[in-house]
Design an enzyme around this catalytic site. Structure first.
Site, PDB file in Angstrom:
ATOM      1  N   TYR A 238     100.598  49.146 106.520  1.00  0.00           N
ATOM      2  CA  TYR A 238     101.974  48.515 106.580  1.00  0.00           C
ATOM      3  C   TYR A 238     101.843  47.550 107.788  1.00  0.00           C
ATOM      4  O   TYR A 238     102.223  46.499 107.580  1.00  0.00           O
ATOM      5  CB  TYR A 238     102.923  49.505 106.695  1.00  0.00           C
TER       6      TYR A 238
ATOM      7  N   HIS B 211     101.868  43.344 107.571  1.00  0.00           N
ATOM      8  CA  HIS B 211     103.078  42.607 108.424  1.00  0.00           C
ATOM      9  C   HIS B 211     102.338  41.773 109.340  1.00  0.00           C
ATOM     10  O   HIS B 211     102.926  40.717 109.710  1.00  0.00           O
ATOM     11  CB  HIS B 211     104.159  43.646 108.840  1.00  0.00           C
TER      12      HIS B 211
ATOM     13  N   TRP C  49     106.210  39.875  97.259  1.00  0.00           N
ATOM     14  CA  TRP C  49     105.925  40.824  98.445  1.00  0.00           C
ATOM     15  C   TRP C  49     106.268  42.193  98.030  1.00  0.00           C
ATOM     16  O   TRP C  49     105.541  43.195  98.669  1.00  0.00           O
ATOM     17  CB  TRP C  49     106.724  40.408  99.545  1.00  0.00           C
ATOM     18  N   TRP C  50     107.567  42.573  97.388  1.00  0.00           N
ATOM     19  CA  TRP C  50     107.884  43.801  96.926  1.00  0.00           C
ATOM     20  C   TRP C  50     106.951  44.360  95.984  1.00  0.00           C
ATOM     21  O   TRP C  50     106.257  45.661  96.261  1.00  0.00           O
ATOM     22  CB  TRP C  50     109.111  43.791  95.939  1.00  0.00           C
TER      23      TRP C  50
END
Length: 103
Positions: A18, A22, A75-76
């Protein structure tokens, strides 16, 4: 500018991935967020519960309101393997009520 906070759920064992995703946020996604009036956007992780806590300033839409755009849909889909998601692919997101603020 209005502050907006929400929480999401990260799947166990996905913390490093994650953060990596990011750290490498797509420039076109960052540009879309800024163009929509979103700034001062931070996401924190509660490592005991894998709960993500996000807070942002917004002068228009929230980042959660941009789901109709192609880049957010992409992105999702990219994040769906490491987060709890809704049937439409969006992250499960719970708005949080502000109860204290010290300026």
């Amino acid at each position: 500018m209005q502050r907006f906070a929400f929480k999401m759920k990260l799947r166990p064992g996905c913390e490093a991935e994650y953060k990596k995703r990011h750290d490498e946020i797509w420039p076109e996604l960052a540009q879309l967020l800024k163009k929509a009036g979103i700034s001062d956007y931070a996401i924190f992780l509660d490592e005991e519960t894998n709960t993500l806590f996000a807070v942002q300033k917004q002068s228009g839409a929230s980042s959660q309101d941009l789901g109709s755009t192609a880049i957010v849909q992409k992105w999702w889909a990219y994040m769906a393997d490491i987060m709890d998601t809704n049937p439409d692919g969006s992250p499960v997101s719970v708005p949080l009520k502000e109860v204290f603020y010290l300026e």
